[in-house]
Design a protein around this motif. Structure first.
Motif, PDB file in Angstrom:
ATOM      1  N   HIS A  87       2.951  -6.699  -9.542  1.00 33.81           N
ATOM      2  CA  HIS A  87       3.064  -6.866  -8.102  1.00 33.81           C
ATOM      3  C   HIS A  87       2.107  -7.967  -7.645  1.00 33.81           C
ATOM      4  O   HIS A  87       1.295  -8.470  -8.425  1.00 33.81           O
ATOM      5  N   VAL A  88       2.190  -8.342  -6.404  1.00 28.80           N
ATOM      6  CA  VAL A  88       1.338  -9.390  -5.860  1.00 28.80           C
ATOM      7  C   VAL A  88      -0.102  -8.888  -5.834  1.00 28.80           C
ATOM      8  O   VAL A  88      -0.388  -7.810  -5.335  1.00 28.80           O
ATOM      9  N   LYS A  89      -0.993  -9.696  -6.386  1.00 29.12           N
ATOM     10  CA  LYS A  89      -2.404  -9.345  -6.393  1.00 29.12           C
ATOM     11  C   LYS A  89      -3.195 -10.532  -5.847  1.00 29.12           C
ATOM     12  O   LYS A  89      -2.754 -11.673  -5.928  1.00 29.12           O
ATOM     13  N   LEU A  90      -4.321 -10.235  -5.324  1.00 30.17           N
ATOM     14  CA  LEU A  90      -5.189 -11.267  -4.761  1.00 30.17           C
ATOM     15  C   LEU A  90      -6.438 -11.402  -5.626  1.00 30.17           C
ATOM     16  O   LEU A  90      -7.565 -11.307  -5.140  1.00 30.17           O
ATOM     17  N   ASP A  91      -6.239 -11.631  -6.916  1.00 29.48           N
ATOM     18  CA  ASP A  91      -7.350 -11.653  -7.857  1.00 29.48           C
ATOM     19  C   ASP A  91      -8.438 -12.653  -7.478  1.00 29.48           C
ATOM     20  O   ASP A  91      -9.617 -12.340  -7.548  1.00 29.48           O
ATOM     21  N   GLY A  92      -8.042 -13.858  -7.101  1.00 27.15           N
ATOM     22  CA  GLY A  92      -9.033 -14.873  -6.741  1.00 27.15           C
ATOM     23  C   GLY A  92      -9.892 -14.441  -5.571  1.00 27.15           C
ATOM     24  O   GLY A  92     -11.124 -14.596  -5.583  1.00 27.15           O
ATOM     25  N   PHE A  93      -9.260 -13.866  -4.585  1.00 25.82           N
ATOM     26  CA  PHE A  93      -9.971 -13.376  -3.404  1.00 25.82           C
ATOM     27  C   PHE A  93     -10.887 -12.211  -3.766  1.00 25.82           C
ATOM     28  O   PHE A  93     -12.054 -12.167  -3.385  1.00 25.82           O
ATOM     29  N   VAL A  94     -10.364 -11.275  -4.539  1.00 30.54           N
ATOM     30  CA  VAL A  94     -11.136 -10.091  -4.924  1.00 30.54           C
ATOM     31  C   VAL A  94     -12.320 -10.488  -5.807  1.00 30.54           C
ATOM     32  O   VAL A  94     -13.427  -9.973  -5.640  1.00 30.54           O
ATOM     33  N   GLU A  95     -12.113 -11.411  -6.736  1.00 29.09           N
ATOM     34  CA  GLU A  95     -13.185 -11.831  -7.636  1.00 29.09           C
ATOM     35  C   GLU A  95     -14.325 -12.526  -6.892  1.00 29.09           C
ATOM     36  O   GLU A  95     -15.456 -12.538  -7.367  1.00 29.09           O
ATOM     37  N   SER A  96     -14.026 -13.097  -5.732  1.00 29.73           N
ATOM     38  CA  SER A  96     -15.076 -13.779  -4.964  1.00 29.73           C
ATOM     39  C   SER A  96     -15.951 -12.801  -4.172  1.00 29.73           C
ATOM     40  O   SER A  96     -16.975 -13.185  -3.626  1.00 29.73           O
ATOM     41  N   MET A  97     -15.557 -11.537  -4.120  1.00 23.18           N
ATOM     42  CA  MET A  97     -16.318 -10.526  -3.390  1.00 23.18           C
ATOM     43  C   MET A  97     -17.520 -10.070  -4.210  1.00 23.18           C
ATOM     44  O   MET A  97     -17.490 -10.114  -5.439  1.00 23.18           O
ATOM     45  N   PRO A  98     -18.552  -9.576  -3.528  1.00 19.96           N
ATOM     46  CA  PRO A  98     -19.689  -9.003  -4.268  1.00 19.96           C
ATOM     47  C   PRO A  98     -19.236  -7.799  -5.094  1.00 19.96           C
ATOM     48  O   PRO A  98     -18.264  -7.124  -4.756  1.00 19.96           O
ATOM     49  N   ALA A  99     -19.952  -7.525  -6.181  1.00 16.35           N
ATOM     50  CA  ALA A  99     -19.581  -6.452  -7.105  1.00 16.35           C
ATOM     51  C   ALA A  99     -19.483  -5.103  -6.406  1.00 16.35           C
ATOM     52  O   ALA A  99     -18.573  -4.318  -6.698  1.00 16.35           O
ATOM     53  N   ALA A 100     -20.371  -4.834  -5.468  1.00 19.51           N
ATOM     54  CA  ALA A 100     -20.344  -3.541  -4.771  1.00 19.51           C
ATOM     55  C   ALA A 100     -19.063  -3.386  -3.955  1.00 19.51           C
ATOM     56  O   ALA A 100     -18.477  -2.304  -3.901  1.00 19.51           O
ATOM     57  N   VAL A 101     -18.600  -4.461  -3.358  1.00 21.24           N
ATOM     58  CA  VAL A 101     -17.364  -4.424  -2.569  1.00 21.24           C
ATOM     59  C   VAL A 101     -16.173  -4.230  -3.505  1.00 21.24           C
ATOM     60  O   VAL A 101     -15.267  -3.450  -3.218  1.00 21.24           O
ATOM     61  N   ARG A 102     -16.179  -4.933  -4.643  1.00 25.24           N
ATOM     62  CA  ARG A 102     -15.085  -4.780  -5.614  1.00 25.24           C
ATOM     63  C   ARG A 102     -14.996  -3.345  -6.124  1.00 25.24           C
ATOM     64  O   ARG A 102     -13.912  -2.828  -6.323  1.00 25.24           O
ATOM     65  N   ARG A 103     -16.150  -2.697  -6.333  1.00 24.72           N
ATOM     66  CA  ARG A 103     -16.137  -1.310  -6.803  1.00 24.72           C
ATOM     67  C   ARG A 103     -15.596  -0.363  -5.731  1.00 24.72           C
ATOM     68  O   ARG A 103     -14.960   0.632  -6.040  1.00 24.72           O
ATOM     69  N   ALA A 104     -15.862  -0.673  -4.465  1.00 23.22           N
ATOM     70  CA  ALA A 104     -15.419   0.202  -3.369  1.00 23.22           C
ATOM     71  C   ALA A 104     -13.974  -0.069  -2.958  1.00 23.22           C
ATOM     72  O   ALA A 104     -13.348   0.761  -2.290  1.00 23.22           O
ATOM     73  N   LEU A 105     -13.439  -1.193  -3.345  1.00 24.78           N
ATOM     74  CA  LEU A 105     -12.102  -1.596  -2.909  1.00 24.78           C
ATOM     75  C   LEU A 105     -10.999  -0.588  -3.241  1.00 24.78           C
ATOM     76  O   LEU A 105     -10.158  -0.304  -2.387  1.00 24.78           O
TER      77      LEU A 105
END
Length: 181
Positions: A87-105
């Motif tokens: 499915h459509v993913k926003l990997d580039g956008f997600v990878e640019s987030m801080p690690a804590a935000v990525r874990r909470a996403l």
């Protein structure tokens, strides 16, 4: 002396993990079932083209059969696509987030995704049930019933909701990573 496994370690390989694996297996089975449907849709399209072009004799059923078959595949393949990360993913956008935000996403997006899936189940289920009770059909010369395609809507919502839950549990590390298909 060995230590007793922690609740988190037990969940990673316990009943919750088996439930997630079962969800994966269901979506894989649905995907295997949908492949031949697409082949049938393709055959119906080719048959209609040949019948109309070569024999100047259009079919009554081919157009609706291709629309219905394609609609069923489109709806029911959502869980399969999610299972295989198609499915459509926003990997580039997600990878640019801080690690804590990525874990909470995963937890932050889950309510929105479940709201969408459960809306499909409730609203689609209501529409499919009403269509079934009314004996709703297309009104065309072939006149197939509409409720089977409408029933794919709540089924799609259920498949999506289950796969979302399984994926979220894995992303959070609460369940071991998925078993390869």
């Amino acid at each position: 002396m060995t230590q007793a496994p922690t609740p988190r370690a037990m969940a990673r390989g316990g009943p919750l993990a088996r439930a997630c694996d079962t969800i994966d297996a269901i979506d894989d089975a649905v995907g295997r079932w949908l492949g031949p449907v697409i082949i049938g849709v393709t055959i119906a399209i080719v048959y209609e083209i040949v019948a109309r072009s070569v024999f100047t004799s259009a079919t009554v059923w081919a157009n609706e059969a291709t629309v219905y078959g394609s609609a069923a595949v489109y709806l029911l393949a959502g869980g399969y696509a999610m299972r295989h990360s198609r499915h459509v993913k926003l990997d580039g956008f997600v990878e640019s987030m801080p690690a804590a935000v990525r874990r909470a996403l995963p937890l932050a997006r889950l309510p929105f995704m479940l709201a969408y899936a459960l809306t499909l189940v409730v609203v689609g289920g209501s529409a499919a049930w009403a269509s079934f009770l009314q004996g709703e059909a297309t009104g065309t010369p072939w006149n197939p019933p509409i409720w089977p395609v409408k029933a794919c809507i709540p089924a799609a919502g259920l498949l999506l909701a289950l796969q979302m839950l399984a994926d979220t549990l894995r992303e959070l590390g609460w369940v071991r990573p998925r078993v390869a298909p």
